[in-house]
Each structure stands twice: as C-alpha cells, then as structure tokens.
Design an enzyme around this catalytic site. Structure first.
Site, short mmCIF file in Angstrom:
data_model
loop_
_atom_site.label_atom_id
_atom_site.label_comp_id
_atom_site.label_asym_id
_atom_site.label_seq_id
_atom_site.Cartn_x
_atom_site.Cartn_y
_atom_site.Cartn_z
N VAL A 50 0.57 -1.25 -0.24
CA VAL A 50 0.31 0.21 0.26
C VAL A 50 1.21 1.57 0.15
O VAL A 50 2.03 1.02 0.90
CB VAL A 50 -1.12 0.03 1.84
N CYS A 51 0.51 2.39 -0.68
CA CYS A 51 1.26 3.64 -0.60
C CYS A 51 2.56 3.48 -1.01
O CYS A 51 3.36 2.87 -1.98
CB CYS A 51 0.84 4.02 0.60
N THR A 52 3.63 4.02 -0.37
CA THR A 52 4.72 4.00 -0.94
C THR A 52 5.61 2.93 -0.41
O THR A 52 6.83 2.42 -1.02
CB THR A 52 6.04 5.44 -0.32
N THR A 61 0.94 3.39 -6.53
CA THR A 61 1.46 3.37 -5.32
C THR A 61 0.93 5.00 -4.77
O THR A 61 -0.18 5.36 -6.02
CB THR A 61 3.16 3.35 -5.53
N GLY A 118 -2.82 2.02 -3.76
CA GLY A 118 -2.61 3.67 -4.06
C GLY A 118 -2.66 4.10 -2.61
O GLY A 118 -1.85 3.15 -1.48
#
Lengths: 239, 239
Positions: free
Chosen positions: B107-109, B127, B157
């Site tokens: 998830v995310c970075t 990302t 994301g």
C-alpha cells in the site's frame, strides 16, 4: 517536514483501553496528526502496552492521572467497552474531561461509553449500526448518519467512519482547505470493491451473517446497558 | 467471538520499519485480522517498539530473522522508506520472502520498497499519487488505479487505499461473502465530507499546497531512487 511550531493551539485526548478496535482511532489519528499546532495525547489508565481487539499492540503516552484537561475528547469503541461501561473510575475520567472540553467526540461504540458517562444525553449522536438501539437505551437521540454534529458533540458510525469523522473535525475546527489538503495527502478517494458497507446496501444474507456472529456480544452488551440504566437513572437521564 | 480455529491456512507478513505511515497498515490490518484461519505476523528488524511517522508507537511481534516464509507479503509505506530504500539487508529480506510468497503486496509507497527489492519489475502496479513517477523510474509499469492486481502482485494507492486493498484481498483469497461481511462489520460505507481525495478531484490550489509541502521529500526521494537505479541496474531491470 517539521519546522518550528508555535505553541499547540489544540489538544486532543484519545482515550484508550484494552480491546479497543484499533482502526476506530488509528484512522482519525492519521488525520489528527496532520493538523497544525495540535498536540495529541494517547490516554490510558497506565502506560502498559495496549492490545487491540484485533491483536495489534501499541503504546499510550499519558496516564489518565497525568492527563491535562484536553480541548477535544475522543473515545473510540471496540469489544473492550463492555468492561469500561461498568468501570466507574474510567467513566468519571470521561465525565471530568468531557464536561470541560470544547468538543466531546467518539467513533463506533465509543458513543456508548460517552453515554454511560452521561455526556450524550440530550444530544443527537450515532454509533456502529449494530448498536444504535443500545445508544437509544442510554437516553441518547440516535441518528443513522455517518457523522453527527450536535453543538459540540461529534460522533461517527462504525470503525471506518473514523476517516470521515476526522476530516469533518479538521473542517470544523480548522479550515476546509486544511481538511482538503489532508484528504489529498492520505489519498482518501474511497472505492469499495463491494456494496456492502451498511445494512441499507449489503445483501440480506450478509447482514444476517454479521448479526449472527455478533449476537452473543450484542445480547451481553444489552444486559450490561440495561443494568447501568437501572442503577444510575440520574446520571443518564435526559438533560 | 472466538471459537476453536483450525490450523491457519494463510500467513500474512506485515513488514514494519521506523517512520512507517501507520494507517497504511492499520487499515488493511483491520480487514486481515477478521479473515478466517489467517495468521498475521508483524515483522520488524528487532522487537523494539516502532514509532510511525505520525507519532503512534506500536509493537512488532516477530523479527525478520525469526519470520517464517509467509504466504502473503505486505509492505506499507511512509517517510521511513527513504532509509529502507538503501538498506540492503532489509531489501534482501523482502526479496527472499517475495520470491516464494503466493502474493506480494503493498500500500502507498511500500511499492517503492518492493520495486527496490526487484519484486515489481515486469508487473503493473500503483503507489501514492505523489510518487507514481518514482515507481516508473524503478522500471515498474505504473497504473493510476486505487488497487492494481497483476498476477500475484496486488498494490494499493496512498494511505487510505489500504481499506479497499484489504477488501480486494479478502475477496480474491477468500470469498466475496467473507469480504462483504467484513465490509459490513467495519461499516465501510465511506462518505468523504470533501471532494479532495485525488489530484483528479481536488481543487488546484489544494494540489499545489500538498505538492509544495512534499517538495523536499519528493526531491530527496527521487535522488535516492536515481542512485539505486544507477547502482543496481541488474536487479531492477525489466524481467
């Protein structure tokens, strides 16, 4: 990221207890920790690690005894509320804080704790969809809504309502631009893969399954609440 | 709530590090911990408490050295990835786990960490919206989408995408009914108070404000990634 900050202009006290539902408070926390000039207190009876009802363990930073009087009192829910509903010392702490706070708030079944402390009677408020009638038993005017604002009481629905709740608070206490910037930073552009997030949209057999799984908890929680209503008619009567 | 459980049929390893963004993993955690027959491991270099980039501190339960080979590897993001992008021992752990896992997810970075470990090249992935071009620099086929599934890679994301991501995983690995029951239990019926959750919907001045706040981090992160791309052309080249 951090530059010199002026003295905190808002203090938020997050009330923790064993078997809290972690997302009830970690979701608003992710909004709160991005607010300008805001000091967060993770309050608990002791500084011992706290295990959530889903198993995640985290550390509080301030005991109830050492807590300052906070501007915004926030109470999450979780399976652990059953014990706290009858914990007079815990409820007295909520009452002391809540009677002087600028805002008294909750997510999920945290509203039942606020009501048990006598802080929601005479207000419109909400809670997790499974427990709306229990909140009503406690003399609260219950509203089926994601986030309910009634004067200085702000309450959110179940678990994930904490994100919407956090952003509502950011908009109410700060500015819409600050709330929008936080929303963009945490990319809150929800796209649930299923249409099953409320009893209004979920398939009937899913609702029945969740109700069946929750039946024992709901029954025992109703008994606890009936007992405290019977025992403390004064403190929870209508304002 | 708990009855006798058969032996765990799925193990999920959640990879933690200092300055992780807590909601990146606490949101999926709230879904994962409700999955049947699933064992969660909160993995970290040591068992020391971990402080998130927003200040919340929590406890891992298993060191990398003692971790079993997990079925599903999950990597969240946060400001702490900058250090981990250059931590060869950390990346080797991801690689060892990821090469044998049934599912490799982020998830995310967290996607940047998976890519730095050579686990996303040749796959479509996503990302946090601010860092899509950095993921592309690492040789990943970037997709602007809330949750991206490409064979056994599942990426979400920014930050709050973790809830959608968690439910997608519940639906993919278990059943739609299980995912829907969890969605109803956590009342995931999102109602954002503003329309500002993605660069496609947020007002221009809000986008500019978030970009300005993130500029230093983005610049230094780009430098780190350019450096590791230059130094390790083999491991991150296209499959």
């Amino acid at each position: 990221m951090t530059t010199a900050q002026p003295t905190s202009s808002l203090s938020i006290g997050i009330v923790l207890f064993p078997n809290v539902t972690q997302l009830d408070f970690t979701a608003p926390y992710e909004v709160f920790n991005r607010l300008p000039n805001t000091k967060l207190y993770l309050l608990s009876e002791t500084l011992e690690p706290i295990r959530s009802d889903g198993g995640l363990t985290f550390l509080p930073d301030t005991t109830f005894a050492e807590s300052p009087l906070v501007d915004l009192l926030f109470v999450p829910g979780g399976s652990g509320i059953d014990v706290k509903l009858e914990d007079k010392k815990f409820l007295a702490f909520l009452k002391t804080q809540g009677e002087q706070a600028r805002y008294v708030t909750s997510v999920c079944t945290g509203a039942l704790l606020l009501a048990a402390a006598g802080l929601l009677q005479g207000y419109r408020a909400t809670t997790h969809w499974l427990y709306l009638d229990l909140l009503e038993l406690l003399g609260v005017e219950v509203v089926k809504q994601r986030v309910v604002i009634d004067r200085n009481r702000i309450t959110g629905g179940g678990v994930t309502a904490g994100i919407d709740f956090g952003l509502v608070i950011a908009g109410e206490l700060f500015t819409e631009a600050i709330a929008q910037s936080i929303q963009l930073a945490i990319e809150y552009n929800p796209q649930p893969p299923f249409e099953s997030g409320s009893p209004e949209t979920a398939p009937e057999y899913i609702i029945n399954s969740v109700k069946a799984t929750s039946k024992n908890r709901l029954d025992s929680r109703r008994q606890i609440i009936q007992k405290i209503v019977a025992e403390s008619s004064i403190s929870i009567s209508q304002k």
